[in-house]
Write a protein that holds these residues in place. Structure first.
Motif, mmCIF file in Angstrom:
data_model
loop_
_atom_site.group_PDB
_atom_site.id
_atom_site.type_symbol
_atom_site.label_atom_id
_atom_site.label_comp_id
_atom_site.label_asym_id
_atom_site.label_seq_id
_atom_site.Cartn_x
_atom_site.Cartn_y
_atom_site.Cartn_z
ATOM 1 N N ARG A 43 0.326 0.699 -9.067
ATOM 2 C CA ARG A 43 -0.040 -0.707 -9.014
ATOM 3 C C ARG A 43 0.592 -1.320 -7.778
ATOM 4 O O ARG A 43 1.666 -0.898 -7.320
ATOM 5 C CB ARG A 43 0.382 -1.433 -10.284
ATOM 6 C CG ARG A 43 1.873 -1.421 -10.601
ATOM 7 C CD ARG A 43 2.730 -2.387 -9.804
ATOM 8 N NE ARG A 43 2.331 -3.735 -9.980
ATOM 9 C CZ ARG A 43 2.830 -4.550 -10.904
ATOM 10 N NH1 ARG A 43 3.813 -4.115 -11.683
ATOM 11 N NH2 ARG A 43 2.428 -5.795 -11.005
ATOM 12 N N LEU A 44 -0.035 -2.353 -7.237
ATOM 13 C CA LEU A 44 0.495 -3.006 -6.045
ATOM 14 C C LEU A 44 -0.151 -4.369 -5.884
ATOM 15 O O LEU A 44 -1.204 -4.673 -6.467
ATOM 16 C CB LEU A 44 0.252 -2.140 -4.803
ATOM 17 C CG LEU A 44 -1.174 -1.653 -4.547
ATOM 18 C CD1 LEU A 44 -1.973 -2.667 -3.733
ATOM 19 C CD2 LEU A 44 -1.173 -0.315 -3.843
ATOM 20 N N SER A 45 0.508 -5.184 -5.083
ATOM 21 C CA SER A 45 -0.029 -6.485 -4.706
ATOM 22 C C SER A 45 -0.626 -6.371 -3.314
ATOM 23 O O SER A 45 0.052 -5.955 -2.370
ATOM 24 C CB SER A 45 1.097 -7.529 -4.724
ATOM 25 O OG SER A 45 0.686 -8.723 -4.086
ATOM 26 N N PHE A 46 -1.903 -6.725 -3.187
ATOM 27 C CA PHE A 46 -2.606 -6.676 -1.909
ATOM 28 C C PHE A 46 -2.968 -8.102 -1.518
ATOM 29 O O PHE A 46 -3.835 -8.703 -2.123
ATOM 30 C CB PHE A 46 -3.855 -5.796 -2.020
ATOM 31 C CG PHE A 46 -4.612 -5.628 -0.732
ATOM 32 C CD1 PHE A 46 -4.061 -4.926 0.327
ATOM 33 C CD2 PHE A 46 -5.889 -6.156 -0.577
ATOM 34 C CE1 PHE A 46 -4.762 -4.758 1.513
ATOM 35 C CE2 PHE A 46 -6.594 -6.007 0.600
ATOM 36 C CZ PHE A 46 -6.023 -5.305 1.651
ATOM 37 N N TYR A 47 -2.253 -8.655 -0.548
ATOM 38 C CA TYR A 47 -2.387 -10.067 -0.168
ATOM 39 C C TYR A 47 -2.249 -10.978 -1.384
ATOM 40 O O TYR A 47 -2.903 -12.003 -1.500
ATOM 41 C CB TYR A 47 -3.704 -10.309 0.558
ATOM 42 C CG TYR A 47 -3.737 -9.723 1.957
ATOM 43 C CD1 TYR A 47 -3.188 -10.415 3.024
ATOM 44 C CD2 TYR A 47 -4.316 -8.479 2.194
ATOM 45 C CE1 TYR A 47 -3.199 -9.885 4.298
ATOM 46 C CE2 TYR A 47 -4.336 -7.928 3.470
ATOM 47 C CZ TYR A 47 -3.770 -8.642 4.524
ATOM 48 O OH TYR A 47 -3.793 -8.089 5.801
ATOM 49 N N GLY A 48 -1.412 -10.552 -2.332
ATOM 50 C CA GLY A 48 -1.126 -11.356 -3.510
ATOM 51 C C GLY A 48 -1.965 -11.036 -4.720
ATOM 52 O O GLY A 48 -1.658 -11.511 -5.819
#
Length: 481
Positions: free
Chosen positions: A132-137
């Protein structure tokens, strides 16, 4: 959506690969698999492999030094400006995430997880790995699965999928579970088969490319009518031939002579779409539980009911996902599975427009003198004495592929208003010079949060005068050997 709302959105292309490689070593070239001949380069690559060779000694070696598949993808993509941001491996399951360098400072909150389902959960030959990750929020989650095999286990495959969803958790209050993320991609060797039809009918439909006649008996399509969880996921049309099972290095479906061994079924395997890519976009955002808490979070936007694959809210942070391509790559024959690729267009309004840290190389750099780095924290984040700034060759492969690094606290020289000056020792700089960049790595966030512009490290004049040869010094040539 209003014209103003759409004009503020940015488009990003995502290239996904799933492939059961059947313990084979990688082919010499994966250019076609990554669509490198396309005039438009993707922003992100997500590669999920199953059955990467996982003999115990080999697995231990791979954990320490990266496996041959990871090396091939890194060697192919790094010269094109892509960085392996993160990866996770569980025995034969491997998940790789690559980003073009320009997006790397906006990929944050990276966490990985895994769940074993094979052989009572003790050996990772089946199960799922996720990232999982945040991509531009915006919170994205990628789940690579290898589920139970054989025709009669369709219900067990669904049970395994739901077990993985229930058991994989992340250290996050807002999105602790896979389905809490705004976008979820589910892919891998899901092992669903084509039920009922005989071999002759299957092959006739495949030869005539009347794939639609096989869709009603595709087990995943059938199980979607029964399992609510599956109904939340979308998939493109199966307008390509089934990807399993092939004779090695050929386009011929399983032609082995029927035989049994120790009582195991020796029948030829019917062709099937075992290898799939599906996705789910949350119909409301943030999730209801987060809305009730009423807590501020930069990844949240006001909830708005929407059609699948689309979020609309002019006041918030809209997101749309569209699949552009879903097909198989028949030219690859090292496995009895053919790889499947899916390309997507992700359109979103950025929640983040500036990196957390600005990094800059001061003055002239060479191995003849200590060099200076200036960094400025642009937005508050949990910085630490373990944060460091790495010097990288342009075209580096991963955050750990640095030439040298400096600790932001231990090697600090001065603080001027918001800017901090640190130094890098000349003993660690490449004597031969070259094109380099600097990256600020946050130990708490476990990611790069700032990237400098490229700059030139000059050749060492002292080394030239002393007649040092490239293969005897600690420079780029020595590093690449």
């Amino acid at each position: 959506m209003s014209a103003g709302g759409r004009s503020s959105m940015d488009s990003f292309s995502l290239h996904m690969v799933t492939w059961n490689v059947a313990t084979a070593e990688p082919p010499d070239d994966v250019g076609a698999l990554l669509n490198l001949q396309s005039p438009k380069s993707p922003d992100l690559y997500v590669i999920g492999l199953q059955e990467v060779r996982a003999a115990p000694l080999k697995f231990v070696t791979d954990l320490a030094f990266d496996d041959s598949w990871s090396h091939l993808f890194m060697d192919t993509l790094a010269p094109l400006g892509y960085v392996k941001v993160s990866s996770i491996r569980m025995q034969g399951l491997l998940l790789l995430f690559f980003s073009h360098l320009k997006h790397v400072p906006f990929i944050r909150d990276i966490q990985v997880s895994y769940t074993r389902t094979g052989i009572f959960g003790y050996w990772g030959n089946k199960g799922g790995v996720s990232m999982r990750l945040s991509f531009y929020g915006h919170m994205l989650c990628f789940l690579n699965c290898h589920l139970a095999a054989h025709m009669n286990y369709a219900a067990q495959r669904v049970d395994e999928f739901e077990y993985i969803l229930d058991n994989q958790t992340f250290n996050s209050k807002e999105s602790p579970n896979i389905l809490d993320h705004r976008v979820v991609f589910w892919f891998g060797d899901l092992n669903f088969r084509i039920a009922d039809h005989g071999m002759h009918f299957l092959r006739s439909c495949i030869t005539s490319q009347r794939f639609n006649l096989l869709w009603p008996k595709d087990q995943l399509t059938m199980m979607k009518k029964q399992a609510t969880t599956l109904q939340e996921f979308d998939e493109g049309p199966l307008n390509f031939q089934p990807t399993y099972k092939f004779d090695l290095n050929s386009d011929t479906y399983d032609s082995r002579p029927p035989k049994t061994w120790l009582g195991f079924d020796g029948k030829k395997r019917k062709p099937a779409w075992t290898d799939r890519i599906l996705w789910r976009v949350a119909k409301t955002w943030p999730p209801p539980s987060s809305q009730d808490e009423g807590e501020a979070n930069e990844t949240k936007s006001p909830p708005k009911a929407s059609s699948p694959g689309k979020e609309e809210d002019d006041e918030g942070y809209p997101l749309e996902l569209k699949q552009d391509l879903y097909t198989t790559m028949m030219e690859y024959g090292v496995s009895d599975h053919k790889p499947v690729i899916g390309t997507f267009n992700l359109e979103l309004k950025k929640m983040q427009s500036a990196p957390l840290v600005r990094v800059h190389a001061e003055g002239e750099w060479s191995a003849d003198m200590d060099s200076m780095v200036t960094y400025t924290i642009l937005q508050p984040f949990p910085s630490s004495a373990w944060d460091w700034i790495g010097l990288y060759k342009v075209g580096f492969k991963s955050p750990m592929d640095y030439i040298t690094y400096t600790w932001v606290k231990d090697d600090q020289i001065s603080v001027d208003h918001d800017s901090v000056l640190v130094y890098m020792s000349k003993e660690e700089l490449p004597v031969t010079g070259g094109e380099c960049i600097l990256c600020y790595f946050s130990s708490h966030l476990q990611c790069i949060v700032g990237v400098s512009h490229p700059f030139t490290v000059q050749e060492s004049k002292v080394a030239i005068e002393e007649g040092l040869l490239p293969d005897t010094i600690n420079g780029f040539e020595a590093m690449s050997n």
